[in-house]
Scaffold this motif. Structure first.
Motif, short mmCIF file in Angstrom:
data_model
loop_
_atom_site.label_atom_id
_atom_site.label_comp_id
_atom_site.label_asym_id
_atom_site.label_seq_id
_atom_site.Cartn_x
_atom_site.Cartn_y
_atom_site.Cartn_z
N PRO A 180 4.25 5.47 -0.60
CA PRO A 180 2.84 6.09 0.87
C PRO A 180 1.55 4.89 0.62
O PRO A 180 0.49 4.03 1.07
CB PRO A 180 2.52 6.10 1.48
N LYS A 181 0.58 4.99 -0.98
CA LYS A 181 -0.58 4.35 -1.74
C LYS A 181 -0.43 3.27 -2.02
O LYS A 181 -0.83 2.91 -1.54
CB LYS A 181 -0.95 5.50 -2.75
N THR A 182 0.49 2.91 -2.65
CA THR A 182 0.54 1.24 -3.12
C THR A 182 0.79 0.68 -1.55
O THR A 182 0.15 -0.29 -1.30
CB THR A 182 1.88 1.01 -3.67
N GLN A 183 1.36 1.36 -0.11
CA GLN A 183 1.35 0.97 0.81
C GLN A 183 0.37 0.57 1.67
O GLN A 183 -0.44 -0.26 2.31
CB GLN A 183 2.28 1.10 2.15
N MET A 184 -0.89 1.37 1.38
CA MET A 184 -1.63 1.09 1.92
C MET A 184 -3.12 0.64 1.35
O MET A 184 -3.55 0.08 1.80
CB MET A 184 -2.63 2.91 2.06
N ASP A 185 -2.94 0.40 -0.47
CA ASP A 185 -3.39 -0.01 -0.71
C ASP A 185 -2.78 -1.99 -0.80
O ASP A 185 -3.66 -2.92 -0.52
CB ASP A 185 -2.90 -0.24 -2.26
N LEU A 186 -2.32 -2.18 -0.05
CA LEU A 186 -1.90 -3.84 -0.01
C LEU A 186 -1.68 -3.22 1.17
O LEU A 186 -2.18 -4.89 2.09
CB LEU A 186 0.55 -3.41 0.29
N ILE A 187 -2.17 -3.36 2.34
CA ILE A 187 -2.41 -3.14 3.74
C ILE A 187 -4.16 -3.16 4.01
O ILE A 187 -4.25 -4.17 4.82
CB ILE A 187 -1.61 -2.39 4.20
N PHE A 188 -4.63 -2.29 3.25
CA PHE A 188 -6.26 -2.12 3.57
C PHE A 188 -6.80 -3.24 3.40
O PHE A 188 -7.53 -3.62 4.62
CB PHE A 188 -7.23 -1.27 2.53
N PRO A 189 -6.71 -4.58 2.63
CA PRO A 189 -7.60 -5.88 2.62
C PRO A 189 -7.02 -6.51 3.89
O PRO A 189 -7.71 -7.11 4.61
CB PRO A 189 -6.98 -6.43 1.84
#
Length: 187
Positions: free
Chosen positions: A25-34
């Motif tokens: 989920p942390k990687t997913q969040m990093d992908l989606i934040f931008p």
């Protein structure tokens, strides 16, 4: 050529596709934040065709950001934070994203979307605060000399097995030479 429905659906599906790139989920969040910050530049015009084009551009960017926000919420729902401080950082970022999107929807006089975004924001922030209650705080530890990660973990936690956690958090040049000042979990 795609229909408006197909176009909107492809935009809405993009965050879900990004979520499938990783199980973390942390990687997913990093992908989606931008994607949640997607902005366009509008050239002001008084021409009817130009105004219609600007409306289309603004609506498309709104769909992109709102779809990204829903994808971000899905990632947050599965996220396990490492520290209380990390939860507060994510909470502040998410709150800012929602507040910006609510202002944009308010400017567009789209009150149904405003109410939906407010409800979703409240649920996500509540979820994040619940997650914050069960994780330790970060604290700064200062030593006079560099120590190996194993020895430092034993001193801090009375558990040498947590050396890998220290190495992951600090990312030292070499695990035998941990920095003299590091941020660690309080417990």
């Amino acid at each position: 050529m795609a229909t408006p429905y197909e176009f909107a659906k492809s935009i809405i599906d993009l965050p879900n596709i990004l979520l499938e790139f990783s199980d973390d989920p942390k990687t997913q969040m990093d992908l989606i934040f931008p994607l949640c910050n997607y902005q366009v530049s509008i050239v002001p015009t008084s021409a009817p065709l130009g105004q219609s084009e600007n409306n289309l551009i603004k609506a498309t960017s709104a769909i992109c950001r709102r779809a990204a926000l829903t994808g971000l919420c899905k990632a947050i729902a599965n996220w396990q934070a490492d520290s209380w401080d990390e939860v507060l950082d994510v909470r502040a970022k998410v709150s800012k994203l929602f507040n910006n999107e609510i202002l944009i929807a308010t400017d567009d006089k789209n009150m149904q979307t405003v109410n939906a975004l407010r409800t979703l924001r409240a649920k996500v922030l509540e979820c994040l605060m619940n997650a914050a209650g069960s994780v330790p705080h970060l604290r700064t530890v200062t030593r006079t000399a560099t120590l190996p990660a194993l020895q430092l973990a034993q001193q801090l936690y009375a558990d040498g097995n947590r050396a890998s956690e220290l190495i992951k958090r600090v990312k030292p040049v070499h695990p035998a030479f941990m920095p003299t000042e590091i941020e660690v979990l309080s417990s």
